[in-house]
Design an enzyme around this catalytic site. Sequence first.
Site, PDB file in Angstrom:
ATOM      1  N   CYS A  70       0.866  -1.176   0.000  1.00 29.35           N
ATOM      2  CA  CYS A  70       0.000   0.000   0.000  1.00 29.35           C
ATOM      3  C   CYS A  70       0.903   1.226   0.000  1.00 29.35           C
ATOM      4  O   CYS A  70       1.724   1.390   0.918  1.00 29.35           O
ATOM      5  CB  CYS A  70      -0.892  -0.013   1.240  1.00 29.35           C
ATOM      6  SG  CYS A  70      -1.880   1.479   1.488  1.00 29.35           S
ATOM      7  N   CYS A 206      -0.549   3.549  -6.670  1.00 29.55           N
ATOM      8  CA  CYS A 206      -1.489   2.879  -5.762  1.00 29.55           C
ATOM      9  C   CYS A 206      -1.644   1.480  -6.315  1.00 29.55           C
ATOM     10  O   CYS A 206      -1.910   1.313  -7.514  1.00 29.55           O
ATOM     11  CB  CYS A 206      -2.831   3.607  -5.725  1.00 29.55           C
ATOM     12  SG  CYS A 206      -4.142   2.708  -4.847  1.00 29.55           S
TER      13      CYS A 206
END
EC number: 5.1.1.3
Length: 283
Positions: A70, A206
């Site tokens: 992440c 992302c």
Amino acid sequence: MSIGVFDSGVGGLTVHRALVNRLPQADFIYLADQANAPYGGRPGEEIVALTRAGCERLFDAGASLVVLACNTASAIALRRLQQTWLPGYRKALGRPINVLGIIVPTIEAATGLPWEHEAERRGEKVEQLDILGVFSTPGTAASRVYEIEIDKRRQDVAVFSEPCPNLARMIEAGAGAVELATEVERHVQQLKTRIGRYPDRAILGCTHYEIIADLFRAALPAGTPLIHQPASTADALELYFQRHPELDPGTGGGRVFLTTGTPGPQNALVETFWGGPLRFEAA
């Protein structure tokens, strides 16, 4: 022992798959914090607390290493956890453990330089700039981690971040291809307007965005290179285990998928990416 992979949602599956392909005999536990996803718009203190809780869950389940798949958690929480929380938790468990992120290998891939390298700043003006676009969550964009760390190493690369506040949430919800393509196109055009032209290269900053990488390819000029975080992370992790034999990744080839959200199958978009049904158990 095993390798833990943590993300706010399903985006980290892109990294998980690359790690499994590179280390097929290792045991993996994937944890998606879907009850709190996405992280990109949350305050920094919340991101740190949620990331710490996810790491604790994975270490308690037997992970020797946790990969933060992440960008937001890697940008905002990783260094703080490594410096303030991890030493005490390692001592409490009484065994070697560590937490790594995905930004370091991504920056190494983007610059072509090892993380330890920082360029000597000469002060002269660089005439020809390599324009690098970074599509990310608002949290990652606000941290300016890519701008700061790439500038330390390559003054001939200009980084422009484009925060995409809705995209990860749309992917988690299983939005349709047309809706997603419209959102991607909008952000590509916004970035183009700010720069004055399309970027020379792009980072999908992302891990959710790797699921729809084909939509970014379609929105950018043909042939625009994309720097893929899953591949660069897998390269880095393979080398890391060679250098750290004290960390045991396991040898049984086990695969466990956990969620803090609703257990069960994932949406059609995710299962299409995965190549088949994918069920998550309750964390």
